[in-house]
Design a protein around this motif. Structure first.
Motif, PDB file in Angstrom:
ATOM      1  N   ASP A 166       0.671  -1.207   0.004  1.00 23.21           N
ATOM      2  CA  ASP A 166       0.075  -0.006   0.068  1.00 23.21           C
ATOM      3  C   ASP A 166       0.907   1.353  -0.082  1.00 23.21           C
ATOM      4  N   GLN A 167       0.220   2.320  -0.086  1.00 30.62           N
ATOM      5  CA  GLN A 167       1.064   3.629  -0.222  1.00 30.62           C
ATOM      6  C   GLN A 167       1.951   3.956   0.923  1.00 30.62           C
ATOM      7  N   LYS A 168       1.572   3.656   2.054  1.00 27.92           N
ATOM      8  CA  LYS A 168       2.120   3.949   3.446  1.00 27.92           C
ATOM      9  C   LYS A 168       3.666   2.977   3.279  1.00 27.92           C
ATOM     10  N   SER A 169       3.336   1.808   3.237  1.00 25.40           N
ATOM     11  CA  SER A 169       4.499   0.844   3.033  1.00 25.40           C
ATOM     12  C   SER A 169       5.387   1.224   1.959  1.00 25.40           C
ATOM     13  N   SER A 170       4.727   1.160   0.766  1.00 26.85           N
ATOM     14  CA  SER A 170       5.633   1.902  -0.456  1.00 26.85           C
ATOM     15  C   SER A 170       6.569   2.516   0.150  1.00 26.85           C
ATOM     16  N   MET A 171       6.077   3.769   0.593  1.00 28.01           N
ATOM     17  CA  MET A 171       6.685   5.109   1.246  1.00 28.01           C
ATOM     18  C   MET A 171       7.960   4.718   2.102  1.00 28.01           C
ATOM     19  N   GLU A 172       7.663   3.718   3.004  1.00 29.22           N
ATOM     20  CA  GLU A 172       8.449   3.383   4.015  1.00 29.22           C
ATOM     21  C   GLU A 172       9.777   2.754   3.429  1.00 29.22           C
ATOM     22  N   VAL A 173       9.527   1.639   2.387  1.00 30.84           N
ATOM     23  CA  VAL A 173      10.566   1.025   1.691  1.00 30.84           C
ATOM     24  C   VAL A 173      11.448   2.214   0.922  1.00 30.84           C
ATOM     25  N   TRP A 174      10.707   3.026   0.200  1.00 33.97           N
ATOM     26  CA  TRP A 174      11.253   4.075  -0.595  1.00 33.97           C
ATOM     27  C   TRP A 174      12.170   4.992   0.333  1.00 33.97           C
ATOM     28  N   ASN A 175      11.687   5.601   1.386  1.00 34.55           N
ATOM     29  CA  ASN A 175      12.332   6.327   2.143  1.00 34.55           C
ATOM     30  C   ASN A 175      13.660   5.670   2.807  1.00 34.55           C
ATOM     31  N   LYS A 176      13.672   4.456   3.103  1.00 31.37           N
ATOM     32  CA  LYS A 176      14.514   3.708   3.940  1.00 31.37           C
ATOM     33  C   LYS A 176      15.609   3.316   2.923  1.00 31.37           C
ATOM     34  N   TRP A 177      15.460   2.451   1.787  1.00 33.52           N
ATOM     35  CA  TRP A 177      16.493   2.056   1.013  1.00 33.52           C
ATOM     36  C   TRP A 177      16.700   2.914  -0.395  1.00 33.52           C
ATOM     37  N   ILE A 178      15.773   3.814  -0.706  1.00 34.16           N
ATOM     38  CA  ILE A 178      16.193   4.546  -2.106  1.00 34.16           C
ATOM     39  C   ILE A 178      16.394   5.928  -1.622  1.00 34.16           C
ATOM     40  N   SER A 179      15.406   6.809  -1.333  1.00 31.41           N
ATOM     41  CA  SER A 179      15.614   8.183  -1.038  1.00 31.41           C
ATOM     42  C   SER A 179      14.613   8.614  -0.226  1.00 31.41           C
ATOM     43  N   ASN A 180      15.130   9.761   0.926  1.00 32.59           N
ATOM     44  CA  ASN A 180      14.145  10.316   1.827  1.00 32.59           C
ATOM     45  C   ASN A 180      13.913  11.799   1.185  1.00 32.59           C
ATOM     46  N   LYS A 181      14.448  12.097   0.046  1.00 32.16           N
ATOM     47  CA  LYS A 181      14.211  13.561  -0.535  1.00 32.16           C
ATOM     48  C   LYS A 181      13.659  13.327  -1.871  1.00 32.16           C
ATOM     49  N   SER A 182      13.744  12.397  -2.768  1.00 33.22           N
ATOM     50  CA  SER A 182      13.262  12.207  -4.081  1.00 33.22           C
ATOM     51  C   SER A 182      12.127  11.179  -4.101  1.00 33.22           C
ATOM     52  N   SER A 183      10.897  11.406  -4.815  1.00 32.21           N
ATOM     53  CA  SER A 183       9.865  10.555  -4.828  1.00 32.21           C
ATOM     54  C   SER A 183       9.986   9.765  -6.227  1.00 32.21           C
ATOM     55  N   ARG A 184      10.734  10.276  -7.057  1.00 34.57           N
ATOM     56  CA  ARG A 184      10.658   9.378  -8.382  1.00 34.57           C
ATOM     57  C   ARG A 184      12.216   9.358  -8.763  1.00 34.57           C
TER      58      ARG A 184
ATOM     59  N   THR B 269      18.873  13.530  -6.445  1.00 36.19           N
ATOM     60  CA  THR B 269      19.669  14.672  -6.150  1.00 36.19           C
ATOM     61  C   THR B 269      20.908  14.239  -5.390  1.00 36.19           C
ATOM     62  N   LYS B 270      21.906  15.093  -5.304  1.00 33.89           N
ATOM     63  CA  LYS B 270      23.202  15.251  -4.348  1.00 33.89           C
ATOM     64  C   LYS B 270      22.468  14.633  -2.837  1.00 33.89           C
ATOM     65  N   GLY B 271      23.464  13.440  -2.661  1.00 34.26           N
ATOM     66  CA  GLY B 271      22.840  12.905  -1.542  1.00 34.26           C
ATOM     67  C   GLY B 271      22.261  11.603  -1.568  1.00 34.26           C
ATOM     68  N   ASP B 272      21.577  11.265  -2.583  1.00 34.33           N
ATOM     69  CA  ASP B 272      20.843  10.157  -3.123  1.00 34.33           C
ATOM     70  C   ASP B 272      22.122   9.019  -3.548  1.00 34.33           C
ATOM     71  N   TRP B 273      21.868   7.962  -2.953  1.00 32.69           N
ATOM     72  CA  TRP B 273      22.920   7.186  -3.280  1.00 32.69           C
ATOM     73  C   TRP B 273      22.966   6.765  -5.050  1.00 32.69           C
ATOM     74  N   ALA B 274      21.795   6.578  -5.510  1.00 33.12           N
ATOM     75  CA  ALA B 274      21.435   6.555  -6.732  1.00 33.12           C
ATOM     76  C   ALA B 274      21.911   7.478  -7.882  1.00 33.12           C
ATOM     77  N   ALA B 275      22.156   8.883  -7.348  1.00 35.79           N
ATOM     78  CA  ALA B 275      22.435   9.655  -8.169  1.00 35.79           C
ATOM     79  C   ALA B 275      23.921   9.811  -8.111  1.00 35.79           C
ATOM     80  N   LYS B 276      24.688   8.973  -7.570  1.00 37.34           N
ATOM     81  CA  LYS B 276      26.116   8.957  -7.825  1.00 37.34           C
ATOM     82  C   LYS B 276      26.716   7.979  -8.800  1.00 37.34           C
TER      83      LYS B 276
END
Length: 159
Positions: free
Chosen positions: A36-54, A59-66
């Motif tokens: 669901d949206q809340k659990s998706s958000m928790e996964v995204w914030n924890k393992w992907i980014s707590n700044k970007s939603s897509r 941006t700088k600081g996101d591991w995937a941006a490096k």
């Protein structure tokens, strides 16, 4: 972290797993769990980014941006278009995950599917009916993949 799931029959994108040209077994469907949206958000914030939603907003600081996070860029479109079921070349070398390793296929901050590695491997083409930058990660592993609409994918590691 306990997740809340959307029942498969109520998942608005379930058609991607019910496509007549790319059938998914009932056994595999039972292991495809949209969060669901809340659990998706928790996964995204924890393992992907707590700044970007897509992914295109990383941006700088996101591991995937490096640039250093990504070691290989290849094409997935031709493998997707082929009659072969196998993942594009490079995946089997990069991902040495156990069949039952939990994986998250993350379309964006509010759209995440939890499944197992073997289920993803068998049905990866279905997951890519939406190809606008999804990320494949596992909470227990560092390897990651991102798929681009250009038909390219990148393999790398979460930092």
């Amino acid at each position: 972290m306990a997740h809340t799931y959307i029942p498969f029959e109520q998942y608005k994108r379930k058609w991607i797993f019910n496509h007549k040209d790319l059938p998914v077994s009932d056994e595999d469907k039972a292991l495809i769990s949209p969060l669901d949206q809340k659990s998706s958000m928790e996964v995204w914030n924890k393992w992907i980014s707590n700044k970007s939603s897509r992914t295109e907003q990383f941006t700088k600081g996101d591991w995937a941006a490096k640039d250093s996070a990504w070691v290989l860029t290849e094409h997935w479109q031709s493998a997707w278009d082929s009659e072969e079921a196998a993942l594009p070349e490079g995946f089997s070398k990069h991902f040495d995950w156990a069949d039952d390793a939990p994986v998250y296929f993350c379309y964006e901050k509010y759209q995440v599917i939890e499944t197992r590695w073997d289920v993803f491997v068998r049905n990866w083409k279905c997951f890519l009916f939406f190809d606008d930058g999804p990320l494949l990660i596992s909470p227990k592993q560092k390897q990651a993949a991102i798929f681009h609409q250009s038909g390219q994918f990148q393999l790398g590691s979460r930092g």
